[in-house]
Design a protein around this motif. Structure first.
Motif, mmCIF file in Angstrom:
data_model
loop_
_atom_site.group_PDB
_atom_site.id
_atom_site.type_symbol
_atom_site.label_atom_id
_atom_site.label_comp_id
_atom_site.label_asym_id
_atom_site.label_seq_id
_atom_site.Cartn_x
_atom_site.Cartn_y
_atom_site.Cartn_z
ATOM 1 N N LYS A 116 0.851 -1.187 0.000
ATOM 2 C CA LYS A 116 0.000 0.000 0.000
ATOM 3 C C LYS A 116 0.883 1.232 0.000
ATOM 4 N N MET A 117 0.482 2.229 -0.788
ATOM 5 C CA MET A 117 1.270 3.447 -0.896
ATOM 6 C C MET A 117 0.375 4.666 -0.864
ATOM 7 N N ARG A 118 0.903 5.767 -0.312
ATOM 8 C CA ARG A 118 0.205 7.050 -0.372
ATOM 9 C C ARG A 118 1.245 8.166 -0.369
ATOM 10 N N SER A 119 0.877 9.255 -1.013
ATOM 11 C CA SER A 119 1.751 10.419 -1.063
ATOM 12 C C SER A 119 1.681 11.161 0.260
ATOM 13 N N HIS A 120 2.829 11.605 0.755
ATOM 14 C CA HIS A 120 2.870 12.355 2.010
ATOM 15 C C HIS A 120 2.158 13.703 1.857
ATOM 16 N N GLY A 121 2.296 14.330 0.716
ATOM 17 C CA GLY A 121 1.710 15.642 0.488
ATOM 18 C C GLY A 121 0.327 15.613 -0.128
ATOM 19 N N MET A 122 -0.115 14.447 -0.600
ATOM 20 C CA MET A 122 -1.437 14.297 -1.215
ATOM 21 C C MET A 122 -2.111 13.066 -0.601
ATOM 22 N N PRO A 123 -2.670 13.189 0.609
ATOM 23 C CA PRO A 123 -3.212 12.035 1.333
ATOM 24 C C PRO A 123 -4.264 11.229 0.574
ATOM 25 N N LYS A 124 -5.003 11.872 -0.333
ATOM 26 C CA LYS A 124 -6.022 11.149 -1.091
ATOM 27 C C LYS A 124 -5.425 10.358 -2.243
ATOM 28 N N SER A 125 -4.172 10.577 -2.535
ATOM 29 C CA SER A 125 -3.498 9.886 -3.624
ATOM 30 C C SER A 125 -2.905 8.593 -3.086
ATOM 31 N N THR A 126 -3.641 7.491 -3.285
ATOM 32 C CA THR A 126 -3.217 6.191 -2.763
ATOM 33 C C THR A 126 -3.213 5.147 -3.867
ATOM 34 N N GLY A 127 -2.541 4.035 -3.607
ATOM 35 C CA GLY A 127 -2.515 2.953 -4.570
ATOM 36 C C GLY A 127 -1.926 1.697 -3.972
ATOM 37 N N ALA A 180 14.766 -0.845 -4.834
ATOM 38 C CA ALA A 180 13.638 -1.418 -5.564
ATOM 39 C C ALA A 180 12.853 -0.290 -6.207
ATOM 40 N N SER A 181 12.278 -0.568 -7.373
ATOM 41 C CA SER A 181 11.413 0.416 -8.025
ATOM 42 C C SER A 181 10.059 -0.227 -8.292
ATOM 43 N N ILE A 182 9.026 0.578 -8.119
ATOM 44 C CA ILE A 182 7.650 0.140 -8.301
ATOM 45 C C ILE A 182 6.992 1.137 -9.240
ATOM 46 N N ARG A 183 6.287 0.632 -10.255
ATOM 47 C CA ARG A 183 5.562 1.549 -11.141
ATOM 48 C C ARG A 183 4.471 2.233 -10.332
ATOM 49 N N LEU A 184 4.342 3.537 -10.499
ATOM 50 C CA LEU A 184 3.350 4.312 -9.764
ATOM 51 C C LEU A 184 1.951 3.798 -10.122
ATOM 52 N N PRO A 185 1.151 3.383 -9.120
ATOM 53 C CA PRO A 185 -0.195 2.858 -9.394
ATOM 54 C C PRO A 185 -1.115 3.916 -10.011
ATOM 55 N N GLU A 186 -2.148 3.457 -10.694
ATOM 56 C CA GLU A 186 -3.097 4.351 -11.374
ATOM 57 C C GLU A 186 -3.692 5.400 -10.433
ATOM 58 N N GLY A 187 -3.997 5.023 -9.195
ATOM 59 C CA GLY A 187 -4.601 5.947 -8.252
ATOM 60 C C GLY A 187 -3.675 7.063 -7.792
ATOM 61 N N MET A 188 -2.408 6.984 -8.198
ATOM 62 C CA MET A 188 -1.418 7.976 -7.769
ATOM 63 C C MET A 188 -0.845 8.759 -8.947
ATOM 64 N N ARG A 189 -1.511 8.765 -10.070
ATOM 65 C CA ARG A 189 -0.997 9.410 -11.271
ATOM 66 C C ARG A 189 -0.843 10.930 -11.140
ATOM 67 N N LYS A 190 -1.546 11.549 -10.205
ATOM 68 C CA LYS A 190 -1.447 13.003 -10.039
ATOM 69 C C LYS A 190 -0.222 13.417 -9.236
ATOM 70 N N VAL A 191 0.466 12.464 -8.628
ATOM 71 C CA VAL A 191 1.678 12.769 -7.866
ATOM 72 C C VAL A 191 2.742 13.300 -8.818
ATOM 73 N N ARG A 192 3.340 14.431 -8.449
ATOM 74 C CA ARG A 192 4.416 15.004 -9.265
ATOM 75 C C ARG A 192 5.750 14.437 -8.790
ATOM 76 N N PRO A 193 6.440 13.709 -9.651
ATOM 77 C CA PRO A 193 7.730 13.126 -9.251
ATOM 78 C C PRO A 193 8.844 14.172 -9.223
ATOM 79 N N LEU A 194 9.914 13.843 -8.523
ATOM 80 C CA LEU A 194 11.089 14.727 -8.500
ATOM 81 C C LEU A 194 11.827 14.602 -9.805
#
Length: 121
Positions: free
Chosen positions: A81-92, A107-121
Motif C-alpha cells: 500500500k502506498m500514499r503520497s505524504h503531500g497528497m493524502p487522497k493519492s493512494t494505490g 527497488a522500483s515500483i511503477r506508480l499505481p493508477e490511483g497515484m498518477r497526479k503525484v508530481r515526481p522529482l
C-alpha cells in the motif's frame, strides 16, 4: 514538519533554487517534495520512497524505495500500500516490482493508477 524533513527540503532548496533558472519559494518547494515523498506499508512493516520519472509520459513514473521495505511482501505475493505524504487522497497498491537490486538494497515500483497526479522529482 520533522527536523529531518526540514533539513532535506532546505538542502533541496539550496541546490535547486540557488540558480536563477528555477526559482521557487520555500513553501512551494516543501509542497513539491512532500508530494513526491511516498509512504509505503506492507503487512510486514512500513517504509518510504520517492516518486521519480524516467520519461515524459505518465506511465513513466516510478517509486524508488529500499528493497528490504518490500522484500517480504513481494516474496509472499501480498500487497504494497502506498500514499503520497503531500497528497493524502493519492493512494494505490502494487503487487510486483518493476526492478530491484538486492545488493544495493534498491527497488522500483511503477506508480499505481490511483497515484498518477503525484508530481515526481
Amino acid at each position: 514538519m520533522h527536523k529531518k524533513s526540514l533539513l532535506l527540503s532546505s538542502l533541496i532548496y539550496v541546490v535547486f533554487c540557488g540558480s536563477s533558472s528555477w526559482a521557487a519559494t520555500r513553501t512551494q518547494l516543501e509542497k513539491y517534495v512532500c508530494e513526491a515523498t511516498i509512504f509505503i506499508e506492507t503487512e510486514y512493516g512500513t517504509g518510504s520512497g520517492v516518486a521519480f520519472r524516467l520519461g515524459k509520459y505518465p506511465r513513466d513514473k516510478y517509486i524508488l524505495t529500499a528493497y528490504h521495505v518490500v522484500e517480504a511482501a513481494i516474496e509472499n505475493k501480498s500487497g504494497i500500500k502506498m500514499r503520497s505524504h503531500g497528497m493524502p487522497k493519492s493512494t494505490g497498491q502494487a503487487t510486483e516490482l518493476s526492478g530491484w537490486h538486492v545488493f544495493h538494497d534498491l527497488a522500483s515500483i511503477r506508480l499505481p493508477e490511483g497515484m498518477r497526479k503525484v508530481r515526481p522529482l
